[in-house]
Design an enzyme around this catalytic site. Structure first.
Site, PDB file in Angstrom:
ATOM      1  N   LYS A 140      41.792  76.235  94.952  1.00  0.00           N
ATOM      2  CA  LYS A 140      42.240  75.576  93.728  1.00  0.00           C
ATOM      3  C   LYS A 140      41.158  75.577  92.654  1.00  0.00           C
ATOM      4  CE  LYS A 140      45.932  72.907  95.641  1.00  0.00           C
ATOM      5  NZ  LYS A 140      46.749  71.727  95.543  1.00  0.00           N
ATOM      6  N   LYS A 161      51.935  82.837  99.872  1.00  0.00           N
ATOM      7  CA  LYS A 161      52.875  81.737 100.097  1.00  0.00           C
ATOM      8  C   LYS A 161      53.555  81.354  98.794  1.00  0.00           C
ATOM      9  CE  LYS A 161      50.678  77.194  99.597  1.00  0.00           C
ATOM     10  NZ  LYS A 161      51.649  76.178  99.228  1.00  0.00           N
ATOM     11  N   LYS A 195      53.719  76.426  93.798  1.00  0.00           N
ATOM     12  CA  LYS A 195      53.997  76.107  92.393  1.00  0.00           C
ATOM     13  C   LYS A 195      52.891  76.622  91.496  1.00  0.00           C
ATOM     14  CE  LYS A 195      52.030  71.572  92.758  1.00  0.00           C
ATOM     15  NZ  LYS A 195      52.332  70.616  93.791  1.00  0.00           N
TER      16      LYS A 195
END
Ligand code: ATP
Ligand code: MG
Length: 332
Positions: A112, A195, A198
């Site tokens: 992230k 995967k 969002k």
């Protein structure tokens, strides 16, 4: 009854099919067997910048979707994380028990922070797995229903529970991840090597539950498969087709073997057309139910307030015990 706990972020507006199959479906099932606590994790949401009005709307939208998916406030405790201040309080304690190197090994943070630009990552993003530890331990959870990407955080939770119990005496239940292997990782429809997510998916590969049903059908029909023509489950050789079979099987209850037989001698087009229909039948009532909850914010907010009250009773008891074990003088 054993306890279950899980949380979901309110950040993207609509939940996606990976969230639903990998996590929310299990939330619904565990209501039957567990004393289940589910929360919309707004404290986690602010680890990356949020517009306040959007955060508020997305938090209610997340709760509405969880109810639409089948969470029943009579059978589980549904609440908003920031309504229960014990999360931040036990989070601090857990921060003080975690090694810097240990926190640095969390792959979700690495992914992230790389995505947001390493120099722009906040300390909150760095420590969010530790807040998650507190989230779980406050409820003495036995089972934590999550997708595969969260396994490492549940492992960290186990380590910290054992560390605290070892140093200060038996305080926390050591939880286990509750991961349903078949659906632990739903893949992007356009790139079945990543995967569905969002934040990382391609728009066409990400099936949002609140998309127009027409859009959903289109996304399914244009899913990437392979140059072969045989419909069989083979995650290595045929990741795209296998992903579609997993989704199809989970939504309908048909086994993979049933589906392989049903589509023997048929092309990918037939599979996709049928799956598009299955998806449309699933998302259409889901959208309607979500909207019904959103149209009545008063009821929605009162469900969340009741949930917070139930959650606080449990969380406060655990926190008081942890504070006492740590040697804090009681405030009275
Ligand atoms: P982000 O990319 O920002 O991490 P996300 O799409 O992974 O977002 P989260 O809110 O982090 O969504 O995840 C909520 C829950 O859904 C978690 O339990 C997570 O493990 C699960 N989940 C997310 N994506 C998938 C997926 N593709 N397959 C199965 N489960 C998933
Ligand atoms: Mg995630």
């Amino acid at each position: 009854r054993p306890r279950a706990l899980s949380g979901i972020q309110p950040t993207a507006g609509s939940f996606h099919l990976g969230n639903y199959l990998g996590a929310i479906r299990q939330y619904v099932a565990l209501q039957e067997t567990h004393d289940a606590f589910y929360m919309v994790v707004d404290l986690h949401a602010i680890t990356v910048p949020q517009d306040p009005a959007e955060l508020r709307a997305n938090t209610r939208l997340a709760a509405a979707q969880l109810l639409a998916a089948g969470l029943d406030p009579e059978r589980c405790t549904l609440f908003v994380q920031s309504h229960v201040p014990e999360h931040a309080q036990l989070g601090w304690v857990m921060n003080c028990l975690t090694g810097f190197g240990e926190a640095s090994r969390m792959t979700q943070f690495k992914d992230k922070s790389a995505r947001h630009g390493a120099d722009r990552a906040t300390v909150g993003l760095f420590t969010y797995p530790i807040l998650q530890v507190a989230d779980i331990l406050l409820y003495q959870a036995d089972a934590v229903p999550v997708g595969e990407d969260q396994r490492q955080h549940v492992e960290l939770t186990r380590d910290l529970a054992e560390r605290f119990n070892g140093r200060f005496g038996e305080t926390f239940t050591v939880p286990a991840p509750y991961i349903v292997k078949e659906v632990a990782k739903i893949y992007d429809l356009q790139d079945p090597s990543i995967k569905m997510s969002k934040s990382a998916s391609t728009p066409k590969g990400l099936v949002n539950l609140l998309d127009e049903p027409k859009t959903t059908a289109k996304k399914v029909k244009s899913a990437v498969t392979d140059t072969d023509t045989v419909i069989r489950f083979d995650a290595e050789e045929k990741p795209g087709v296998s992903n579609l079979l997993t989704i199809y099987s989970t939504l309908t209850g048909a086994t993979i073997a049933d589906l392989e037989q049903k589509y023997e001698g048929k092309g990918y087009g037939a599979l996709k057309t049928d799956l598009a229909e299955v998806m449309v039948d699933f998302v259409t009532p889901f959208r309607v139910r979500t909207q019904e909850y959103l149209d009545d914010t008063e009821t929605l907010d009162s469900i969340l307030a009741k949930g917070a009250e139930k959650a606080r009773a449990v969380a406060a008891e655990t926190l008081a015990d942890a504070y006492d074990k740590l040697g804090f003088v009681p405030a009275k």
